[in-house]
Structures are given as C-alpha cells and as structure tokens.
Design an enzyme around this catalytic site. Structure first.
Site, PDB file in Angstrom:
ATOM      1  N   GLU A  41      -3.594  36.456   9.751  1.00  0.00           N
ATOM      2  CA  GLU A  41      -2.935  36.680  11.441  1.00  0.00           C
ATOM      3  C   GLU A  41      -2.760  38.261  11.429  1.00  0.00           C
ATOM      4  OE1 GLU A  41      -0.650  32.669  11.744  1.00  0.00           O
ATOM      5  OE2 GLU A  41       0.276  34.117  10.516  1.00  0.00           O
TER       6      GLU A  41
HETATM    7  C1  TNX Z   1       0.782  30.157   9.325  1.00  0.00           C
HETATM    8  S1  TNX Z   1      -0.717  29.864   6.746  1.00  0.00           S
HETATM    9  C2  TNX Z   1       1.076  31.106   8.503  1.00  0.00           C
HETATM   10  C3  TNX Z   1       2.263  31.365   8.112  1.00  0.00           C
HETATM   11  C4  TNX Z   1       3.308  30.608   9.027  1.00  0.00           C
HETATM   12  C5  TNX Z   1       2.756  29.077   8.911  1.00  0.00           C
HETATM   13  C6  TNX Z   1       3.886  28.125   9.815  1.00  0.00           C
HETATM   14  C7  TNX Z   1      -0.685  31.312   7.017  1.00  0.00           C
HETATM   15  C8  TNX Z   1      -1.564  31.919   6.093  1.00  0.00           C
HETATM   16  N1  TNX Z   1       0.003  31.817   7.838  1.00  0.00           N
HETATM   17  O1  TNX Z   1       2.693  32.965   8.162  1.00  0.00           O
HETATM   18  O2  TNX Z   1       4.594  30.575   8.185  1.00  0.00           O
HETATM   19  O3  TNX Z   1       1.753  29.151   9.848  1.00  0.00           O
HETATM   20  O4  TNX Z   1       3.144  26.963   9.849  1.00  0.00           O
END
Ligand code: TNX
Length: 525
Positions: free
Chosen positions: A342
C-alpha cells in the site's frame, strides 16, 4: 463424506476388551457407547481409529514418562500434568523412560524419523498398555499432546480443584500437517497489546497447532519495538494508538519473553517492520527520515498509504540497517518481514529500488526477507518469500519463489462476521467461519503446490483494542484456519467440520474465551 470413510471404529478392540479397560482400581467408568461418538477433534488428523466402548482411565497414579535428554519434553510433561491437576486433584509424577511401555503411563517419546513419522507429525496410541505419543521431534510430541487434550473431557480445561474421573477413548491416531507454515499475524501497532495478551494469543493459537507468530511491530500509528540506536522510535513513536490511546512498546526483554514463550509452544516469531510506507510513527520520531525534513504529527486515524521513508536520503538506509541489525540480533528465527504494501506516494521505480535495498540489508544481517505481494512488481532476491494478501492473485511471482497465503477476503479475521458485527472492518467483505474453511489454498495462485509454504491468518488492530476483542475475532474462525493449514484437502468437509466445531464450545467457555456464536454453527450439540 471422506472423513466418515476414514473413520473406523475399532470393533475388534471393543469385542475383545469388553467394557472399560481401567488402568487402576479407582478408574473411571467407561462412557456408555450411546454417548461416545466420533471425537470432535480440530484440526482433523490424518487417520483416526477410536473405540466406541473402551475407555482408558487417567488417575493420580498415572505417571508421565519422557525420552531422556530430549530438549523440551520434560516441559511438555509438566504442562500435561498441570492440565490434569484440577481433575485429578494431584500433580502426577514425571520420569525418564527406563523400560517398555506399561499400563498406567503416558509416554512422550522422540523416536528416529521414518517416512511415516517426521517433522510435526505424531502417532498417538491409547490402549490398556498406556497412552503413548511418538514423534520425530519435540514439536510433533507437542501436537500429539494437543490432540490428547481434545480427547479428554471438556471439563479438563476448568481450573481450580474439581476432581472427576478422567478417561480417554482407546484408539490410534496418526497425523501430519498439510503445510509447514501455519501462521497467525497480530498487529500490535494500531492498538498495542501487552506481553500477557500476546501470551494468551500464542496459547489459543498453539492449541490448534498454529506454529508461526507474525508480529506487525510498526505502522503509521505506533512503533512498538525498542531499537537502542534510535530511542525516540519507542519513546515518542510508541506513545499513542488508533483513537488516541496510550500506545506502548516492547522492550528488548519483553520481546525476548514473547519469543521464548512462543518457542516453548513451537511457534516461531516473525517480526515485521513496515516500509517504505506505513511509517508515520518513525517519521514523527525522526524528521531526518522525511524528504522535506519536517516531522509529521503522530497519527491516530486508520487511513493507509500516505507516509513514506525518503528514498533519496542515505540516512534512510543507515536507519534501516540499524533497525534490521538490532531486530535480527534479537530474533532467533530466520525471517524478517519488511512489509512493502500500500504505497501511494512513491513512483514504481522508487518503490522497487527501495525494496531492493531493504532485501539486501536483511540478507546482510543473515536473515531471509518476507514481503507483501506488491513486491512482485519490483526486483526480488530469489530467497525472498512473498506473502499474498490481496484477494486478486492473478499475477504469479517468479518461478521458484516461496509463498505464504493470506488472502484478505478469506483469512483476515479483522473482517466482520456479518453486517451486524460491531467490531471489525469490511473492506474485503464479511468473513463468517465458513469463508476461510471453504477455500483451497492450492487453487489461489497459479504455482506448483511445492511453492506454497502455507497459510497465515491476520488480525489487524484498527478496531480490536483488548484481548477480549481479539478472542471475539479469533473464535470460532481460528479453528477453521487451523484445519485449513493442517488437514489434507480431501479430508476437509464443511458439514462435518461444523459439527466438530460446535462440540468445542464448552472448552472455550471453560477457557474463558469471548467467542462469537456464529449462526453458521449448531452450538447445541
Ligand atoms: C490491509 S494487509 C493492510 C493493513 C490493514 C488491513 C486492514 C496489508 C498488507 N495491509 O495495513 O491494517 O488491510 O484489514
């Protein structure tokens, strides 16, 4: 149903031995045939043959015998004696094995590996000749004791003296896991959880044969691990949490305590430091890590993707080298997780260049990197393990890459169960207990099954803030994930699983677990 084919009553045993085979005079009466049925074991073992009428008593004269000189076995014996203590109103004896198996003993044995018995596998035999758990490793013996625990009456889980006649059905179980990697992730950054909370998380997971604890130690909302060379990370960066609470962090001694507790339950700890994004807590602590040199304020919201370490500055990589060096030194396991998901504020070239350097730093400190699946868009070391989290896994990693599977729409236990669940997020959809269960990891990404290390479930802590919240998200879904990771695909069946799951409820009550009573399960059985 496959399991019912696999399920064979030991009729011969029942005919020969007749009623209860008591090991001692004060033996328990055998449960009547009418009340004995297919044991509610989770995860379901490879092969189960149980008597419908023979029961073997465990009394205060029973002795636990262990293979001499095997690291950890005496401790497993002590834990078993502690489990039995309230029911027996006595702490039974432990001694080294000195002769053949005999009635009145529970033997925990490490034996040479064979084709049938290796790694985490075990063999559990319960007969008039005593109870015997054999495995090629202490981990295998541990999993055998967890199966034995589930064969004991549920009231064994109650604490405080409350004597009752203890017995287990006679029979024979052989077992081995589908996957070597059976992970649970705990996000301690968005909300912080105490060492005691983490220990309970370990206990509840290890009970279902999970063997990896992935700790998400840093994110925008908090830095949770002491790094001596950059002390402001925890002093300032650890001082808050989502919603503005007090935060917290683990000292090196706390972390060592968690690692040791996990190791004693055969769980490897995998520490994660998020980069290049999800790092606001670090940037707020050390403004020199930002490109403009200005410290952002501490963050207590739940948005993602807005922060990043400055790729162009040397200090960034000096910082990461220090952090990974200290983390590697305090982590006995071979892995360090470097995040990588992300990222919304860097170009693809900056991202790839950053992750390339991060992987090299991990390698320099003697560890193997794990990263979230976005890393496949950049340059990867051949040893780097990819953790798939995005539901869409249409893009496979380079051939030969090892994978951990954690698709959010199946395995994220921070998702709500249904629309009425107050706790949890729902960006990946609702995840009731059947959702992880009714999924075959082998079909998720187009790679050979040998590339899949295993599965990992996750609890991200934007919404859960207490151990009670974590329990609510774990139960009943954790046992579903555990069976997914342990039991061979052809032996898994939802209709059968939901009955065994329902039968676990009194154990959870006895353990004080705050479960969600999913309407998908018949809890009255
Ligand atoms: C996605 S899983 C994310 C997390 C968040 C989560 C909440 C991932 C690699 N990134 O930063 O906490 O979703 O469900």
């Amino acid at each position: 149903m496959q399991q019912q084919t696999a399920w064979r009553m030991l009729l011969t045993c029942a005919l020969v031995a007749g009623a209860a085979t008591a090991l001692h005079a004060q033996a328990a009466a055998a449960p009547s045939t009418a009340t004995t049925r297919r044991p509610g074991l989770i995860p379901w073992p490879t092969s189960v043959e149980m008597s419908s009428s023979d029961a073997i008593a465990i009394t205060n004269h029973t002795v636990i015998e262990v293979t001499p000189g095997q690291e950890g076995l005496w401790r497993l014996a002590t834990d078993l004696a502690r489990l039995l203590r309230p029911a027996l109103d006595a702490t039974i004896g432990i001694r080294d094995i000195a002769g053949p198996a005999a009635a009145g003993t529970i033997r925990l044995e490490v034996v040479p590996a064979t084709a049938a018995l290796a790694g985490d596998g075990y063999d559990l035999a319960i007969s008039a000749n005593g109870i015997r758990i054999e495995a090629a490793t202490p981990a295998g013996v541990f999993y055998g004791t967890q199966t034995l625990r589930q064969l004991l009456p549920w009231a064994i889980e109650l604490r405080g003296p409350r004597p009752f006649a203890v017995s287990v059905p006679a029979g024979h179980i052989t077992d081995r896991p589908r996957y070597a990697w059976r992970g649970v992730l705990l996000d301690v950054s968005r909300h912080f959880f105490s060492v005691a909370d983490v220990k309970r998380y370990i206990d509840l997971s290890a009970m279902y044969k999970m063997n990896r604890l992935h700790l998400h130690l840093s994110d925008d909302q908090g830095w949770r691990i002491e790094i001596a060379s950059w002390p402001n990370l925890t002093r300032y960066g650890g001082s808050t949490a989502v919603g503005g609470g007090a935060g917290g962090f683990y000292t090196k001694a706390d972390y060592a305590e968690i690692v040791a507790y996990a190791r004693d339950r055969f769980m490897m700890v995998i520490p994660e430091i998020e980069m290049p994004s999800h790092c606001n807590a670090a940037l707020a602590s050390y403004p020199e890590l930002t490109c403009d040199g200005v410290a952002p304020t501490l963050y207590t919201g739940i948005e993602v993707g807005f922060s990043n370490f400055c790729f162009e500055k040397d200090i960034t990589f000096k910082f990461l080298d220090d952090v990974i060096r200290e983390l590697a030194a305090m982590t006995p396991g071979p892995y360090v997780h470097i995040g990588g998901d992300e990222v919304k504020t860097m170009t693809p070239a900056q991202y790839s260049g950053f992750m390339e350097r991060a992987q090299a730093i991990v390698a320099r400190h003697g560890k193997t990197a794990i990263a979230w699946d976005e890393i496949i868009h950049g340059t990867m070391l051949p040893t780097t393990v990819v953790q798939y989290w995005r539901p869409d896994a249409s893009l496979a990693p380079p051939p030969g890459t090892k994978l951990i599977l954690s698709p959010a729409n199946r395995l994220y236990l921070d998702m709500k169960y249904d629309d009425t669940t107050v706790l949890g997020l729902n960006w990946a959809g609702n995840v009731d207990v059947n959702v992880p269960y009714e999924w075959d990891p082998a079909k998720h990404v187009n790679v050979p099954e040998s590339s899949i290390l295993g599965v990992e479930t996750a609890i991200w802590s934007e919404t859960p803030a207490t151990i009670r919240d974590l329990e609510f998200l774990l139960f009943p879904r954790l046992p579903a994930v555990a069976e997914l990771g342990w039991t061979a695909q052809p032996a898994r069946d939802w209709t059968d699983f939901r009955m065994r799951l329902g039968a676990q409820a009194p154990r959870w009550s006895a353990l004080g677990i705050n479960a969600f009573w999913s309407p998908k399960i018949d809890w009255t059985r």
